[in-house]
Motif scaffolding. Structure first.
Motif: not given
Length: 122
Positions: A25, A28-29, A32-33, A99, A117-118, A121
């Protein structure tokens, strides 16, 4: 940063552990950031008295705080470390997220929300 690659390299079978879920998680954050060119600093919090927050995203004027649990059901107790952060941080917390794998979205107060969480995201 890819739990699937780690599993393949280690020839590991089975599902994710709680630590691997948390790492996936956060990873992935982070991706994406970076892909959206947000200027956020990544850190975590652990105090001497046991308060622990899995991820803090620091922006110039505020934080986003994250607690990550692999659980299928979460309660306000799972978010306990997200409350009162303003007392120890140098900026306000704009939003705090729990999350998890719980499909039910839960609002604990005006800043603290539990979300799958999904879904978070995207």
């Amino acid at each position: 940063m890819d739990v699937g690659v780690v599993h393949a390299v280690l020839n590991k079978r089975g599902g994710l552990t709680g630590n691997e879920f948390e790492s996936a998680i956060v990873s992935e954050i982070y991706k994406q950031t970076k892909n959206t060119a947000l200027e956020a600093q990544f850190s975590f919090l652990r105090t001497h008295d046991g308060k622990e927050v899995d991820l803090l995203l620091e922006f110039p004027d505020f934080y986003y705080a994250f607690e990550i649990k692999m659980a299928d059901k979460v309660t306000q107790s799972d978010a306990k470390h997200l409350f009162g952060l303003e007392e120890i941080l140098d900026k306000p917390v704009k939003k705090a997220f729990l999350l998890s794998n719980d499909v039910q979205t839960k609002y604990f107060d005006d800043k603290t929300i539990a979300v799958h969480a999904a879904m978070f995201l995207g």
